[in-house]
Design a protein around this motif. Structure first.
Motif, short mmCIF file in Angstrom:
data_model
loop_
_atom_site.label_atom_id
_atom_site.label_comp_id
_atom_site.label_asym_id
_atom_site.label_seq_id
_atom_site.Cartn_x
_atom_site.Cartn_y
_atom_site.Cartn_z
N GLY A 19 7.01 -61.16 9.55
CA GLY A 19 6.40 -62.26 10.27
C GLY A 19 5.62 -61.85 11.50
N HIS A 20 5.83 -60.62 11.98
CA HIS A 20 5.11 -60.13 13.15
C HIS A 20 3.76 -59.50 12.80
CE1 HIS A 20 8.95 -59.68 15.85
NE2 HIS A 20 8.75 -60.91 15.41
N LEU A 21 3.49 -59.27 11.53
CA LEU A 21 2.31 -58.51 11.15
C LEU A 21 1.01 -59.22 11.52
CD1 LEU A 21 3.47 -57.17 7.67
CD2 LEU A 21 3.03 -55.80 9.72
N LEU A 22 0.90 -60.51 11.24
CA LEU A 22 -0.35 -61.22 11.54
C LEU A 22 -0.63 -61.34 13.04
CD1 LEU A 22 -0.62 -64.07 8.87
CD2 LEU A 22 -2.16 -62.15 9.21
N PRO A 23 0.34 -61.75 13.87
CA PRO A 23 0.06 -61.81 15.31
C PRO A 23 -0.35 -60.46 15.89
CG PRO A 23 2.04 -63.05 14.81
CD PRO A 23 1.65 -62.32 13.55
N ILE A 24 0.31 -59.39 15.47
CA ILE A 24 -0.05 -58.06 15.95
C ILE A 24 -1.47 -57.69 15.52
CG2 ILE A 24 0.42 -55.60 15.61
CD1 ILE A 24 2.31 -56.75 17.58
N THR A 25 -1.83 -58.04 14.29
CA THR A 25 -3.17 -57.75 13.78
C THR A 25 -4.23 -58.41 14.64
OG1 THR A 25 -2.37 -57.54 11.50
CG2 THR A 25 -4.72 -58.00 11.80
N SER A 53 -9.82 -62.12 11.39
CA SER A 53 -8.37 -61.99 11.51
C SER A 53 -7.67 -63.31 11.82
CB SER A 53 -8.01 -60.96 12.58
OG SER A 53 -8.30 -61.46 13.89
N VAL A 54 -8.41 -64.27 12.40
CA VAL A 54 -7.78 -65.55 12.76
C VAL A 54 -7.72 -66.51 11.58
CG1 VAL A 54 -8.50 -65.29 15.15
CG2 VAL A 54 -9.94 -66.61 13.59
N LEU A 55 -8.32 -66.16 10.46
CA LEU A 55 -8.22 -67.01 9.27
C LEU A 55 -6.78 -67.02 8.76
CD1 LEU A 55 -11.45 -65.87 7.37
CD2 LEU A 55 -11.13 -67.98 8.66
N PRO A 56 -6.31 -68.15 8.21
CA PRO A 56 -4.93 -68.21 7.71
C PRO A 56 -4.76 -67.36 6.46
CG PRO A 56 -6.12 -70.22 7.16
CD PRO A 56 -7.02 -69.44 8.06
N LEU A 57 -3.59 -66.76 6.31
CA LEU A 57 -3.24 -65.95 5.14
C LEU A 57 -2.19 -66.70 4.33
CD1 LEU A 57 -3.15 -63.35 3.43
CD2 LEU A 57 -1.56 -62.40 5.12
N GLN A 81 6.43 -62.58 4.54
CA GLN A 81 7.78 -63.05 4.79
C GLN A 81 8.80 -62.04 4.31
OE1 GLN A 81 8.70 -66.23 1.47
NE2 GLN A 81 6.55 -66.44 2.08
N GLU A 82 10.00 -62.15 4.85
CA GLU A 82 11.07 -61.26 4.42
C GLU A 82 11.44 -61.58 2.98
OE1 GLU A 82 11.66 -59.01 6.59
OE2 GLU A 82 10.53 -60.04 8.14
N GLU A 104 16.62 -58.89 1.49
CA GLU A 104 16.16 -57.75 2.27
C GLU A 104 16.95 -57.64 3.57
OE1 GLU A 104 12.10 -56.23 4.56
OE2 GLU A 104 12.01 -57.78 3.04
N ARG A 105 17.41 -56.44 3.88
CA ARG A 105 18.13 -56.23 5.12
C ARG A 105 17.14 -56.14 6.28
NH1 ARG A 105 20.30 -52.23 1.89
NH2 ARG A 105 19.49 -50.59 3.23
N ALA A 106 17.64 -56.13 7.48
CA ALA A 106 16.79 -56.00 8.66
C ALA A 106 15.98 -54.71 8.56
CB ALA A 106 17.64 -56.01 9.92
N ARG A 107 14.77 -54.73 9.14
CA ARG A 107 13.89 -53.57 9.08
C ARG A 107 14.57 -52.35 9.68
NH1 ARG A 107 10.38 -50.66 12.02
NH2 ARG A 107 10.99 -51.70 13.94
N ALA A 108 14.49 -51.25 8.96
CA ALA A 108 15.08 -50.01 9.47
C ALA A 108 14.27 -49.51 10.66
CB ALA A 108 15.10 -48.95 8.36
N SER A 109 14.94 -48.83 11.58
CA SER A 109 14.24 -48.24 12.73
C SER A 109 13.52 -46.97 12.29
CB SER A 109 15.23 -47.91 13.84
OG SER A 109 16.08 -46.85 13.44
N LEU A 110 12.58 -46.52 13.11
CA LEU A 110 11.89 -45.27 12.81
C LEU A 110 12.87 -44.11 12.74
CD1 LEU A 110 8.76 -45.66 15.12
CD2 LEU A 110 8.84 -45.93 12.63
N ARG A 111 13.84 -44.09 13.65
CA ARG A 111 14.82 -43.00 13.67
C ARG A 111 15.66 -43.02 12.40
NH1 ARG A 111 18.48 -42.38 18.92
NH2 ARG A 111 16.39 -41.89 19.72
#
Length: 380
Positions: free
Chosen positions: A65-71, A172-176, A181-182, A186-193
């Motif tokens: 869910g964070h991908l679009l705002p970051i983009t 980028s502001v156009l709706p997708l 979505q998760e 799916e479990r929580a996103r793994a950390s980089l470490r």
């Protein structure tokens, strides 16, 4: 807007800008009076800061869910960063702005790829067809900018990039639809470490760093070298466009002809292509050799990249896909290229086209490295 259309437009806008930047940014720097060694340092510093940008920004993405705002935020900041190159051409300003711009703008690549790989899993998106839209836009940009540089001067590199970044921000502001979505279960996103604790991920990152890193001489100095050999900006643009035409054909053929090949096989094919291509470009600057070498971009970059997508979409748990995408961009497409580009900048004046032979040494370890992964599952 449907996922295919949105991603096709987004990749098109991003790679239009990249099609101006990658082949011609060194010529823009040369045009404002920067020396070859300084160009190598600036390009290397830019590639190196991508490492930090990719890791820090991708590390802030806590879920799909964070991908679009970051983009959207990255598109805005990228436009502002490159507008800064109009302000001054002093060396320290160029260094500072290079670091800022490369911290922000290149991260749009792994974020876009993360959106695409999410849609591969979520909607069974045909990745190859979406990605080839970006490749087509790269051709348009490299051909257009080559002609503009040849006729009006290298300052048109920056003009074209700023126009493309503005277009990308608007797109980028156009709706997708559907929104990322998760996935169910799916479990929580793994950390980089945590992701780096996986031996298969570490081996994957090493292989891709060697394959993509071997493109450093081509990305950083092919335009300068070919110009010194007497080729015009227009011809150089056509040569870069030809490489991407070959890339488009390979992306288009992926689903029909390459689906049965696993990541390991694709990486080995990519390594063979690298040895042949860098041998050709190092041995001669005759036009027919350059044409053949550019056609091999379909193998050296495209097949290698498809191997990376195959690994991430077929052989990773879903929670590791986003962090692995960030690590791939930071290491394979960032840090390794940065280090080798800096070396090429130092060696370009004494070696000329001989720097391509050094890239063969980079890729040789791929032939003895093997991915240690479980059997592949659902096709990408």
């Amino acid at each position: 807007m449907p996922a295919f259309s949105w991603l096709a437009l987004f990749f098109g806008a991003f790679y239009f800008v990249y099609g101006a930047y990658l082949p011609f940014w060194s010529l823009w720097l040369e045009g404002i009076g920067v020396s070859a060694e300084q160009i190598g340092l600036l390009l290397g510093a830019g590639m190196a800061i991508r490492f930090a940008g990719n890791l820090l920004i991708m590390g802030r993405i806590k879920g799909a869910g964070h991908l679009l705002p970051i983009t959207r935020l990255l598109c805005l900041l990228s436009l502002l960063a490159f507008l800064g190159f109009y302000v001054s051409h002093s060396l320290w300003w160029l260094v500072a702005l290079t670091l800022v711009a490369n911290f922000i703008y290149p991260t749009l690549m792994p974020v876009g790829e993360a959106l695409a790989t999410r849609m591969v899993v979520q909607t069974h998106l045909d990745y190859g067809k979406v990605r080839l839209c970006g490749s087509f836009a790269f051709i348009v940009a490299s051909t257009l900018v080559g002609a503009l540089v040849g006729n009006f001067g290298s300052e048109w590199v920056l003009h074209t990039m700023v126009a493309g970044l503005l277009l990308m921000l608007l797109l980028s502001v156009l709706p997708l639809n559907p929104a990322p979505q998760e996935l169910q279960g799916e479990r929580a996103r793994a950390s980089l470490r945590d992701t780096l604790k996986s031996a298969s991920v570490r081996r994957f990152l090493l292989i891709t760093a060697l394959l993509q890193g071997s493109h450093a001489a081509y990305y950083g100095f092919s335009a300068i070298y070919w110009k010194a050999e007497g080729y015009s900006g227009t011809v150089i643009g056509y040569l870069w466009a030809l490489g991407v035409v070959a890339e488009i054909c390979m992306f288009a053929a992926d689903k029909r002809f390459l689906q049965r090949l696993n990541a390991q096989t694709l990486f080995l094919v990519g390594a063979v292509g690298c040895v042949v291509r860098w041998s050709l470009l190092g041995a001669s600057s005759e036009l027919w050799v350059l044409v053949l070498g550019q056609l091999l971009h379909a193998v050296t970059f495209c097949v290698s990249h498809l191997g990376a997508i195959r690994f991430m979409t077929r052989q990773l748990p879903a929670e590791q896909m986003i962090p692995t995408q960030g690590l791939y961009a930071a290491l394979g497409l960032g840090m390794m290229v940065a280090a080798l580009m800096t070396i090429c900048g130092v060696l370009f004046e004494p070696l000329g086209g001989g720097i391509f032979f050094l890239m063969i040494l980079v890729v040789l370890p791929v032939f003895v490295l093997r991915l240690r992964v479980p059997a592949e599952g659902t096709p990408a």
